[in-house]
Design a protein around this motif. Structure first.
Motif, PDB file in Angstrom:
ATOM      1  N   LEU A 166     -25.722  -1.967  21.431  1.00  0.00           N
ATOM      2  CA  LEU A 166     -25.103  -2.871  22.402  1.00  0.00           C
ATOM      3  C   LEU A 166     -23.931  -3.614  21.776  1.00  0.00           C
ATOM      4  N   GLU A 167     -24.085  -4.083  20.551  1.00  0.00           N
ATOM      5  CA  GLU A 167     -22.999  -4.796  19.868  1.00  0.00           C
ATOM      6  C   GLU A 167     -21.776  -3.903  19.684  1.00  0.00           C
ATOM      7  N   GLU A 168     -21.994  -2.650  19.271  1.00  0.00           N
ATOM      8  CA  GLU A 168     -20.879  -1.727  19.074  1.00  0.00           C
ATOM      9  C   GLU A 168     -20.148  -1.476  20.389  1.00  0.00           C
ATOM     10  N   ARG A 204     -22.036  -8.968  11.380  1.00  0.00           N
ATOM     11  CA  ARG A 204     -21.341  -7.707  11.665  1.00  0.00           C
ATOM     12  C   ARG A 204     -20.595  -7.779  12.983  1.00  0.00           C
ATOM     13  N   LEU A 205     -21.248  -8.339  14.009  1.00  0.00           N
ATOM     14  CA  LEU A 205     -20.615  -8.426  15.324  1.00  0.00           C
ATOM     15  C   LEU A 205     -19.327  -9.241  15.261  1.00  0.00           C
ATOM     16  N   ARG A 206     -19.376 -10.364  14.574  1.00  0.00           N
ATOM     17  CA  ARG A 206     -18.196 -11.226  14.500  1.00  0.00           C
ATOM     18  C   ARG A 206     -17.070 -10.572  13.691  1.00  0.00           C
ATOM     19  N   LEU A 207     -17.401  -9.948  12.570  1.00  0.00           N
ATOM     20  CA  LEU A 207     -16.358  -9.354  11.729  1.00  0.00           C
ATOM     21  C   LEU A 207     -15.759  -8.103  12.362  1.00  0.00           C
ATOM     22  N   TYR A 208     -16.612  -7.171  12.770  1.00  0.00           N
ATOM     23  CA  TYR A 208     -16.088  -5.930  13.350  1.00  0.00           C
ATOM     24  C   TYR A 208     -15.468  -6.184  14.723  1.00  0.00           C
TER      25      TYR A 208
END
Length: 353
Positions: free
Chosen positions: A64-66, A186-190
């Protein structure tokens, strides 16, 4: 029953949010790859049906994040919808329970300089900052960190002036303090990397930052070896020869059936205790040396993991060399996430065993 309650709670939060239609628009686009602008259709769309479709399409939080990252990268109001993505993930998080217990953030994580993080003489960000400086990406790394913290991707001149005065260390630490889990990091950086130009450069920086900073969340599962303290209260429970036998046992020749005077007994006890403290001191020195050796091997193990991670990245990129860039990036990101998560679960299993 618990799952139903979680779903009802998530629906209530989404429906009661001041940006409920925007959240619905964002999640609908993630599911159906279409951008709905008709407010009447959005209002008539049932949250329960949408969330059921969402959970069927994306069975893990990482998937979902991706998907959210890819959608936000394609739309105009990146800052707005990036922050809405973070809000949606926070609301939907209970619908994606972790298989393993969540890993707590460990501030004094091992890959950086050892010691008390509050000690100003220790520079725990030195290695990462040096790598970014040598590759000429330090300024862009600061931009990425600032965007990941604030959800801001369009900068004015005053913004740039403010950012120039921000220290890399402060930004990196602020992001760690903000993110309670490795998944949020990871969500914030990517997610931020996809919203900045050039995307490829920022994705590479996000990968480097993530690979290092994520270890903060796993380090709590790898505790340094320390010798056990032996205090006087333990000595009081021991016999003179160092055993844990009761002092009145027949197996303790120093006190069994003694006919010595109480004063002589006290002198013998004092002498024996002093001798034993010397032995304990020697034992502690040996144990400290053993712990030092164990810590050296621990650091070697961490270095080996880093080396294998680099090898994995090289191998994955070689295998995906002829794949569509967006698809290749998505696969590489997912594989790295699974790899680091598997390492964290391995540490946890060994610790609990």
């Amino acid at each position: 029953m618990v799952e139903k309650e979680r779903l009802n709670r998530a629906i209530a939060q989404l429906a009661g949010d001041s940006d409920t239609n925007r959240l619905k628009k964002l999640l609908l686009c993630v599911c159906q790859q279409r951008w709905e602008n008709d407010s009447r259709r959005l209002e008539s769309l049932d949250w329960r049906l949408l969330l059921n479709e969402l959970r069927t399409t994306f069975v893990t939080r990482e998937q979902l994040e991706e998907a959210l990252v890819r959608v936000v990268a394609r739309i105009n109001k990146k800052s707005l919808y990036f922050n809405l993505s973070l809000r949606a993930i926070a609301i939907l998080d209970p619908l994606y329970p972790e298989i393993e217990p969540p890993m707590a953030f460990d501030e004094a994580f091992l890959p950086f300089t050892q010691g008390n993080p509050s000690d100003p003489s220790l520079d725990r960000w030195f290695d990462l900052r040096l790598q970014l400086s040598q590759s000429g990406n330090l300024s862009q790394a600061k931009t990425l960190l600032y965007s990941a913290i604030n959800g801001k991707f369009a900068y004015t001149l005053p913004d740039w002036n403010h950012l120039n005065h921000e220290e890399f260390d402060h930004l990196a630490q602020s992001l760690l303090d903000l993110c309670k889990t490795a998944s949020e990091l990871r969500l914030r950086l990517y997610g931020s990397a996809h919203c900045l130009n050039p995307v490829e450069v920022y994705q590479s920086i996000a990968e480097r930052l993530c690979r290092t900073m994520e270890q903060a969340y796993y380090a709590s599962l790898i505790q340094p070896f320390e010798p056990e303290a032996v205090g006087d209260e333990n000595l009081d429970d021991m016999t003179i020869d160092g055993s844990m036998l009761p002092r009145n046992t027949m197996l303790n020749p120093t006190e069994a059936q003694t006919t010595d005077s109480p004063q002589l007994q006290r002198e013998q006890l004092d002498l024996g205790k002093s001798d034993h403290q010397t032995v304990i001191g020697l034992d502690q020195d040996v144990e400290a040396a053993v712990c030092e050796a164990a810590n050296q091997h621990l650091q070697a193990a961490i270095a080996a993991v880093d080396q294998q991670t680099e090898a994995l990245i090289s191998k994955v990129r070689a295998l995906l060399a002829h794949t569509d860039p967006d698809t290749a990036n998505a696969i590489e990101t997912r594989i790295l996430h699974q790899f680091t998560d598997a390492l964290g679960q391995l540490y946890h299993q060994e610790d609990s065993g």
